[in-house]
Design a protein around this motif. Structure first.
Motif, short mmCIF file in Angstrom:
data_model
loop_
_atom_site.label_atom_id
_atom_site.label_comp_id
_atom_site.label_asym_id
_atom_site.label_seq_id
_atom_site.Cartn_x
_atom_site.Cartn_y
_atom_site.Cartn_z
N UNK A 145 0.83 -1.20 0.00
CA UNK A 145 0.00 0.00 0.00
C UNK A 145 0.87 1.26 0.00
N UNK A 146 0.39 2.25 -0.69
CA UNK A 146 1.00 3.58 -0.68
C UNK A 146 2.50 3.54 -0.95
N UNK A 147 2.88 2.94 -2.07
CA UNK A 147 4.29 2.91 -2.47
C UNK A 147 4.84 4.32 -2.66
N UNK A 148 4.04 5.16 -3.30
CA UNK A 148 4.47 6.53 -3.57
C UNK A 148 3.79 7.50 -2.60
N UNK A 149 4.56 8.44 -2.06
CA UNK A 149 4.02 9.45 -1.14
C UNK A 149 4.76 10.77 -1.32
N UNK A 150 4.09 11.85 -1.01
CA UNK A 150 4.78 13.13 -0.94
C UNK A 150 5.78 13.07 0.21
N UNK A 151 7.01 13.56 -0.04
CA UNK A 151 8.05 13.51 0.98
C UNK A 151 8.74 14.86 1.14
N UNK A 152 7.99 15.94 0.94
CA UNK A 152 8.58 17.28 1.05
C UNK A 152 9.22 17.52 2.41
N UNK A 153 8.68 16.89 3.43
CA UNK A 153 9.21 17.09 4.78
C UNK A 153 10.65 16.59 4.93
#
Length: 379
Positions: A145-153
């Motif tokens: 699940x959710x392989x890709x995510x926003x990682x701006x942090x």
């Protein structure tokens, strides 16, 4: 000039060869091991033109990856959705197979994950819009699940400069390519597979239900079956196949105390890539700066691309940090009009498994096994 084999050489290495495999990279070794598993008594000879595997197996960046979002978007512009995601699934399963065969410790596998780096908002928004759809599709296929995510942090923590956005990929890892290849070679030798380096096959022909092979140094020998696994060099033996060489240039820095970069990073639709190698940074790519020049089997590096790699180090990856460049090198990938490997029978007793599309670490194991099944079915 033709060199004659001695009696001992002929008897020990070139007699009763059931299958000769040309190319000792990931695909060739995986095919040989799979054939031995299917038929332990089969006599297999692997011949390799170089002192080490000549293409990319020991010259790559050590990325265990399945594809960044921008790369998949580009692929979807050229191919059907089913074809694109089936290939991503094959990459994931290929990495899984490689890890099963060698073990994570055997190739220093680290599941650090990966990131796609964006230096402008427009490109990021196109990719961000696909995160939910791509995650849904890949969860169906590989169960994550959710392989890709926003990682701006993570931008500040990683020390990146000139970076507007990051998208992370949890399905990525990194390996030590030298350890991986040594482990495969050791397994092949333990299985009784002969490997001869410095034998550059220049031509072949069917003769009396055997394959007659000619080498650059003049040796001539025969085998029952031939499997060509030369990837980016395939055109030399298979001029009609849709596979072309593509040079991949790389450099690596000196050791950097307190290095912040950790994981795999993709930039500019995957044409540039970088990672940590313990406390060093390895960066490569850039063939999009001069596709024509990089369409070659030559393995020298060029000022144009090396300068761009150094610029990215200075301005994006290691701003304000002191380091030196310790090594530069290049490898040869096999690419074509699409990214699927070519695994097929060429003619009677002759087969090929080529065109990894720059994803040999991910695709090599299953491609080799697929080729082995094809050969074994006709032994």
């Amino acid at each position: 000039m033709r060199f004659e084999l001695s009696f001992w050489e002929q008897k020990q290495y070139f007699t009763n060869i059931d299958v000769v495999i040309v190319g000792s990279g990931i695909v060739g070794l995986s095919a040989a091991l799979s054939l031995k598993e299917k038929s332990p008594k089969i006599n297999i000879l692997i011949v390799e033109s170089g002192a080490l595997p000549s293409g990319a197996s020991t010259k790559n960046a050590g990325f265990a990856c399945i594809g960044s979002i921008s790369e998949l978007i580009d692929d979807l512009k050229k191919r059907e959705e089913e074809e694109v995601f089936a290939l991503v699934e094959k990459r994931y399963n290929g990495l899984k197979r490689l890890r099963e065969r060698i073990g994570d410790a055997g190739m220093h596998y680290n599941a650090y994950g990966g990131y796609e780096v964006f230096d402008n908002v427009i490109n990021y928004e196109e990719c961000a819009d696909k995160i939910t759809d791509f995650n849904f599709e890949l969860n169906k296929r590989i169960g994550i699940k959710e392989i890709y995510k926003n990682a701006d942090a993570s931008i500040a923590k990683l020390g990146l400069n000139n970076t507007k956005h990051l998208i992370s990929c949890s399905a990525e890892g990194q390996i030590d390519s030298g350890m991986m290849m040594e482990a495969l070679i050791d397994k092949a030798k333990l299985a009784g597979i002969k490997i001869l380096n410095g034998l550059h096959v220049t031509s072949f022909e069917n003769e009396n239900d055997k394959i007659k092979l000619q080498t650059k140094n003049g040796y001539i020998f025969q085998a029952g079956r031939m499997l060509i696994c030369t990837n980016g060099f395939a055109k030399q033996l298979l001029p009609s196949e849709d596979v072309e060489p593509a040079r991949g240039q790389v450099l690596i820095t000196s050791q950097i105390p307190l290095l912040k970069i950790k994981g795999n990073f993709h930039f500019d639709r995957g044409y540039f890539y970088f990672r940590n190698v313990e406390d060093r940074v390895l960066i490569g790519g850039g063939r999009n700066l001069s596709f024509e020049t990089e369409h070659t089997t030559e393995q020298n590096v060029t000022t144009l691309i090396q300068s761009k790699l150094e610029e990215l180090l200075r301005e994006m990856i290691l701003p304000g940090i002191n380091y030196s460049i310790e090594q530069r090198w290049a490898g040869t990938m096999g690419i074509g009009t699409n990214k699927d490997p070519i695994v097929k029978k060429i003619q009677k007793n002759i087969y090929c498994a080529v065109r990894m599309g720059g994803m040999g670490i991910a695709l090599g194991s299953l491609t080799g096994e697929e080729a082995a099944a094809l050969v074994f079915a006709e032994l």
